[in-house]
Design a protein around this motif. Structure first.
Motif, PDB file in Angstrom:
ATOM      1  N   SER A 253      74.354 -30.701  21.328  1.00 42.94           N
ATOM      2  CA  SER A 253      73.547 -29.736  20.822  1.00 42.94           C
ATOM      3  C   SER A 253      73.806 -28.523  20.306  1.00 42.94           C
ATOM      4  O   SER A 253      74.934 -28.071  20.893  1.00 42.94           O
ATOM      5  CB  SER A 253      72.442 -29.669  21.902  1.00 42.94           C
ATOM      6  OG  SER A 253      72.962 -29.202  23.098  1.00 42.94           O
ATOM      7  N   SER A 261      65.789 -19.428   6.685  1.00 46.99           N
ATOM      8  CA  SER A 261      65.661 -20.278   5.639  1.00 46.99           C
ATOM      9  C   SER A 261      66.317 -19.910   4.401  1.00 46.99           C
ATOM     10  O   SER A 261      66.416 -20.524   3.197  1.00 46.99           O
ATOM     11  CB  SER A 261      63.997 -20.400   5.429  1.00 46.99           C
ATOM     12  OG  SER A 261      63.466 -20.965   6.548  1.00 46.99           O
ATOM     13  N   LEU A 275      72.804 -29.324   8.862  1.00 50.92           N
ATOM     14  CA  LEU A 275      71.788 -30.345   8.759  1.00 50.92           C
ATOM     15  C   LEU A 275      72.217 -31.398   7.624  1.00 50.92           C
ATOM     16  O   LEU A 275      71.783 -32.454   7.565  1.00 50.92           O
ATOM     17  CB  LEU A 275      70.310 -29.754   8.481  1.00 50.92           C
ATOM     18  CG  LEU A 275      69.754 -29.066   9.586  1.00 50.92           C
ATOM     19  CD1 LEU A 275      68.452 -28.252   9.136  1.00 50.92           C
ATOM     20  CD2 LEU A 275      69.385 -29.914  10.652  1.00 50.92           C
ATOM     21  N   ARG A 282      71.059 -32.431  18.561  1.00 48.85           N
ATOM     22  CA  ARG A 282      69.970 -31.708  18.618  1.00 48.85           C
ATOM     23  C   ARG A 282      70.034 -30.295  17.967  1.00 48.85           C
ATOM     24  O   ARG A 282      71.104 -29.485  18.469  1.00 48.85           O
ATOM     25  CB  ARG A 282      69.129 -31.698  19.898  1.00 48.85           C
ATOM     26  CG  ARG A 282      68.750 -33.132  20.550  1.00 48.85           C
ATOM     27  CD  ARG A 282      68.485 -33.003  22.213  1.00 48.85           C
ATOM     28  NE  ARG A 282      69.572 -32.681  22.881  1.00 48.85           N
ATOM     29  CZ  ARG A 282      70.740 -33.453  23.225  1.00 48.85           C
ATOM     30  NH1 ARG A 282      70.717 -34.670  22.836  1.00 48.85           N
ATOM     31  NH2 ARG A 282      71.419 -32.878  24.209  1.00 48.85           N
ATOM     32  N   VAL A 283      69.410 -29.778  17.145  1.00 49.35           N
ATOM     33  CA  VAL A 283      69.571 -28.522  16.372  1.00 49.35           C
ATOM     34  C   VAL A 283      68.412 -27.609  16.876  1.00 49.35           C
ATOM     35  O   VAL A 283      67.225 -28.094  16.701  1.00 49.35           O
ATOM     36  CB  VAL A 283      69.839 -28.748  14.952  1.00 49.35           C
ATOM     37  CG1 VAL A 283      69.973 -27.456  14.505  1.00 49.35           C
ATOM     38  CG2 VAL A 283      71.006 -29.515  14.746  1.00 49.35           C
ATOM     39  N   TYR A 284      68.601 -26.381  17.117  1.00 52.81           N
ATOM     40  CA  TYR A 284      67.574 -25.409  17.702  1.00 52.81           C
ATOM     41  C   TYR A 284      67.837 -24.167  17.047  1.00 52.81           C
ATOM     42  O   TYR A 284      68.631 -23.341  17.154  1.00 52.81           O
ATOM     43  CB  TYR A 284      67.637 -25.336  19.015  1.00 52.81           C
ATOM     44  CG  TYR A 284      67.557 -26.227  19.989  1.00 52.81           C
ATOM     45  CD1 TYR A 284      66.353 -27.098  20.054  1.00 52.81           C
ATOM     46  CD2 TYR A 284      68.412 -27.001  20.742  1.00 52.81           C
ATOM     47  CE1 TYR A 284      66.119 -28.371  20.849  1.00 52.81           C
ATOM     48  CE2 TYR A 284      68.504 -28.020  21.577  1.00 52.81           C
ATOM     49  CZ  TYR A 284      67.333 -28.724  21.792  1.00 52.81           C
ATOM     50  OH  TYR A 284      67.119 -29.852  22.459  1.00 52.81           O
ATOM     51  N   THR A 292      58.799 -21.848  11.846  1.00 51.73           N
ATOM     52  CA  THR A 292      59.758 -23.099  11.487  1.00 51.73           C
ATOM     53  C   THR A 292      60.974 -22.481  10.489  1.00 51.73           C
ATOM     54  O   THR A 292      60.608 -21.447  10.056  1.00 51.73           O
ATOM     55  CB  THR A 292      59.058 -24.047  10.744  1.00 51.73           C
ATOM     56  OG1 THR A 292      58.642 -23.435   9.518  1.00 51.73           O
ATOM     57  CG2 THR A 292      58.021 -24.759  11.681  1.00 51.73           C
ATOM     58  N   GLN A 294      63.703 -23.938   8.096  1.00 50.68           N
ATOM     59  CA  GLN A 294      64.443 -25.049   7.360  1.00 50.68           C
ATOM     60  C   GLN A 294      63.894 -26.392   7.744  1.00 50.68           C
ATOM     61  O   GLN A 294      64.495 -27.378   7.970  1.00 50.68           O
ATOM     62  CB  GLN A 294      65.831 -25.104   7.265  1.00 50.68           C
ATOM     63  CG  GLN A 294      66.540 -24.034   6.625  1.00 50.68           C
ATOM     64  CD  GLN A 294      68.234 -23.929   6.373  1.00 50.68           C
ATOM     65  OE1 GLN A 294      68.706 -25.128   6.272  1.00 50.68           O
ATOM     66  NE2 GLN A 294      68.830 -22.800   6.612  1.00 50.68           N
ATOM     67  N   GLY A 295      62.508 -26.333   8.014  1.00 49.96           N
ATOM     68  CA  GLY A 295      61.792 -27.460   8.454  1.00 49.96           C
ATOM     69  C   GLY A 295      61.815 -27.907  10.010  1.00 49.96           C
ATOM     70  O   GLY A 295      61.332 -28.834  10.452  1.00 49.96           O
ATOM     71  N   ARG A 296      62.678 -27.113  10.560  1.00 50.86           N
ATOM     72  CA  ARG A 296      62.849 -27.367  12.213  1.00 50.86           C
ATOM     73  C   ARG A 296      62.099 -26.458  12.851  1.00 50.86           C
ATOM     74  O   ARG A 296      61.807 -25.146  12.365  1.00 50.86           O
ATOM     75  CB  ARG A 296      64.336 -27.293  12.355  1.00 50.86           C
ATOM     76  CG  ARG A 296      65.399 -28.260  11.786  1.00 50.86           C
ATOM     77  CD  ARG A 296      64.961 -29.894  12.318  1.00 50.86           C
ATOM     78  NE  ARG A 296      65.658 -30.493  11.700  1.00 50.86           N
ATOM     79  CZ  ARG A 296      66.786 -31.293  12.546  1.00 50.86           C
ATOM     80  NH1 ARG A 296      66.924 -30.972  13.675  1.00 50.86           N
ATOM     81  NH2 ARG A 296      67.549 -32.235  11.731  1.00 50.86           N
ATOM     82  N   THR A 297      61.412 -26.919  13.898  1.00 53.86           N
ATOM     83  CA  THR A 297      60.704 -25.873  15.010  1.00 53.86           C
ATOM     84  C   THR A 297      61.706 -24.741  15.573  1.00 53.86           C
ATOM     85  O   THR A 297      62.831 -25.102  15.818  1.00 53.86           O
ATOM     86  CB  THR A 297      60.208 -26.456  16.256  1.00 53.86           C
ATOM     87  OG1 THR A 297      59.198 -27.626  15.626  1.00 53.86           O
ATOM     88  CG2 THR A 297      59.311 -25.703  16.975  1.00 53.86           C
TER      89      THR A 297
END
Length: 704
Positions: A253, A261, A275, A282-284, A292, A294-297
């Protein structure tokens, strides 16, 4: 023991040589003129040299501190008074004797320089060469990295340009130089056994007609403590250090602090590349306000993450990096990458800031600051913001690149994938405030998927640890290529400003690297171009090369390039020339370089037959096919012929093609697919063949 000059005094140096077992021209120390006259008489009242002896006088000749050929009492008195007057002007001697040394003139002979120097961390280097006035005039020396033997030193003496001086050149006497070799080995052993001495230079060491080697003068330098490297902890080459290095290569992770972004920002670029290449972990993203990225939370703070990530990439400016690193340490994050510059590479204040950053990391594995990051293709880990790593495709291959320059490391990785070689790993650890090349090299030495290592080295803070890592990497039966910068004063200044590390002595570094299994490449892109040959070709059994070319001029260029690379044109036997000539037009040459002429450039049958004959010849160790401006479809046929011969043959085949790529895209694409090395110039191909010859020698005669 140490003199004000940083060297032992003349008296102490001559006495040290005698204890080391060298024969020294007889001498006496005198404190007054009458004592000097008495010493002259005790030495036989023959011609003597008078030398001013004072711990502050190192370069005695430069200040009139030497008089030669004093053969009568009046000359001795006059010279001794001059020497003692010079000594008195130096003041109190402090540690060490002072006065005038009266020394018997050595008989006429050949003068040598012998120098043994301990380079802290790298080891001992012996240098032999032309001595006396010739030392600076001709700069004719050869250096050896230990251990040394009489046989090795004799071989080094035989490589000197001035060897004719004692081998009977121009009617002179032929004198065996074995005594010089024995003296050099004795000097080596004495320095190795003396914990207080770092260097001894004997100049001149006179080789006499009766075969003796007599020392006349010397400089002895004491050891100094190795300076500490600010902001860099001890290299961890234990299993724990290797485990920490692997954390950056295949994490489960990753959190990105400073995620964005905007791909124009470092945090945006690193996240995008992680990505884009299909990282399965897992990426955070961590951003103070955005919901968000780049489309990630996105998470507003590291403390909000649902788990403790394996790696945190801190993509913040220098002034904000340390608090983030401290938070990682407090949360128990195993590893943190710091991309920000503005630390040790900036000098004093930057070094202090880097030291505070290292302390903030505590037990967390630190990569950086000023780190470009890592790529590990088997795990699809692209933890880097390098623009040189393409979004797609990520070409997996055998090459592991470790670079102290992040920008150049990324460029080399991109070039390797463009060449079709492919990448196993890229490591660019920046200022090495935590983990550095040594830990990552040890880690990747455990990876059987690595076929070739390519290292860009600016400076090594812990040489013994690095050499141990190099031993492990090369011991695995895989070649290690090294490009070491810092060879000029301007380069050393640039390295210091770039990495904030000290640059080590060039000669010692290069000898040490070679002794521990590395091949030192002379050009930056050889880290890729030689890796291509080593990955795709069989090793060369020797250094004799046959050149098959479509241009006589290109053949001459190739001959020069091969010589510069340490190779030689194979002397083709009559039977080999006859086998080649059967396939050539009457006006072509079957001598090496073999010019098949431009008339046959697109005749794949002729190229194949000539290559076959050259590869089958026992006097040939490698073949260079040198093409000029061949175009498809003929060029494609020629490449196919070369591959067929390569696959059937016993020696490596490389291609140099000087024509534009646009006229032969099919041929070049086929060669890449078939793993046939094609180079844009004869010089690059020659260096690649030299790497294959080195690798063949290394496999044939494993390193001691």
């Amino acid at each position: 023991m140490t003199a004000r000059s940083g060297f032992l005094g003349l008296v102490e140096s001559l006495a040290w040589l005698e204890r080391a077992g060298l024969e020294v021209a007889p001498w006496r120390l005198a404190a007054t003129v009458p004592e000097a006259v008495a010493a002259w008489r005790a030495l036989g009242a023959g011609p003597v040299a008078l030398k001013a002896a004072h711990p502050a006088l190192v370069h005695k000749s430069d200040v009139g501190g030497v008089r030669l050929g004093m053969g009568d009492e009046a000359a001795v008195r006059d010279g001794a008074e001059a020497m003692l007057s010079l000594v008195r002007r130096q003041g109190e001697a402090g540690q060490g004797a002072s006065g005038v040394v009266v020394q018997a003139m050595a008989p006429k002979g050949v003068e040598f320089l012998v120098d043994v120097r301990l380079h802290p961390g790298w080891g001992m280097v012996l240098t032999v060469g032309a001595g006396g006035v010739w030392t600076e005039l001709v700069a004719d020396t050869v250096s050896l990295y230990g251990p040394v033997s009489v046989r090795r030193v004799e071989g080094a003496l035989g490589r000197l340009r001035s060897r004719a001086l004692w081998r009977g050149g121009r009617g002179g006497d032929r004198m065996p130089a074995r005594a010089v070799a024995h003296a050099a080995v004795a000097l080596w052993r004495a320095v190795a056994a003396d914990p207080e001495v770092a260097e001894v230079e004997v100049n001149p060491l006179c080789l006499l007609a009766d075969g003796r080697a007599v020392a006349v003068d010397a400089r002895v330098a004491p050891r100094a403590p190795l300076p500490a490297l600010a902001g860099r902890p001890a290299v961890d080459t234990a299993p724990e250090g290797v485990r920490r290095a692997w954390r950056f290569l295949r994490p489960d992770s990753v959190a990105v602090v400073g995620a964005s972004s905007d791909p124009g920002k470092l945090g945006g670029r690193l996240l995008a590349q992680l990505l884009a290449h299909g990282y399965p972990g897992r990426v955070y993203p961590v951003h103070p306000t955005a919901p968000t990225v780049q489309g990630r939370t996105a998470y507003h703070d590291l403390s909000e993450l649902p788990e403790t990530p394996d790696v945190v990439a801190v993509m913040l400016p220098a002034d904000r990096a340390r608090p983030s690193v401290a938070q990682c340490a407090a949360l128990g994050v195993p590893a943190v990458l710091v991309a920000a510059s503005g630390f040790a590479e900036r000098g004093g204040r930057g070094r202090a800031a880097q030291l505070r950053l290292v302390r903030a990391a505590a037990d967390t594995a630190l990569m950086g600051p000023n780190a470009m990051g890592t790529v590990y293709t088997p795990a699809r880990t692209v933890l880097t913001y390098s623009n040189a790593i393409p979004r797609t495709p990520l070409v997996e291959g055998p090459l592991a690149i470790l670079s102290q320059s992040g920008a150049l490391g990324g460029s080399l990785a991109g070039r390797a994938m463009e060449r079709g070689l492919g990448l196993r790993a890229l490591v660019a650890p920046g200022n090495e405030g935590g983990l550095g090349l040594s830990e990552f090299l040890l880690a990747l030495a455990q990876d059987p998927g690595v076929g070739v290592f390519s290292l860009f080295v600016e400076s090594i803070g812990d040489p013994p640890a690095f050499l141990r890592a190099l031993d492990e990497a090369s011991r695995g039966g895989r070649p290690v290529l090294v490009y070491a910068t810092g060879r000029t004063q301007a380069s050393r200044r640039a390295v210091s400003s770039h990495t904030g590390r000290l640059v080590d002595d060039d000669v010692a570094v290069r000898l040490a690297l070679a002794a521990h299994g590395a091949w030192l490449v002379p050009r930056l892109f050889d880290l890729v171009e030689c890796a291509v040959a080593l990955s795709w070709c069989r090793p060369a059994p020797g250094r004799r090369v046959a050149v098959i070319t479509t241009s006589g001029g290109a053949g001459a260029v190739a001959a020069d390039a091969l010589t510069s690379a340490g190779l030689r044109l194979a002397a083709l036997r009559p039977g080999t020339r006859a086998a080649i000539a059967r396939h050539l037009p009457p006006f072509a040459s079957a001598r090496n370089p073999v010019d098949i002429t431009i008339m046959a450039a697109s005749r794949a049958d002729i190229v194949e037959a000539v290559l076959e004959a050259a590869c089958a010849a026992p006097e040939v160790d490698a073949v260079l096919l040198l093409l000029t401006a061949g175009a498809d479809p003929g060029a494609l046929d020629v490449m196919k012929a070369a591959v067929r011969v390569r696959d059937r043959g016993r020696v490596p085949v490389c291609v140099a093609r000087t024509g534009p790529e646009v006229v032969a895209p099919l041929a070049l694409a086929y060669a890449k697919e078939a793993r046939l090395p094609v180079y844009a110039e004869p010089e690059s191909a020659a260096r690649a063949l030299a790497a294959l010859a080195w690798w063949g020698e290394k496999l044939e005669r494993p390193r001691r």
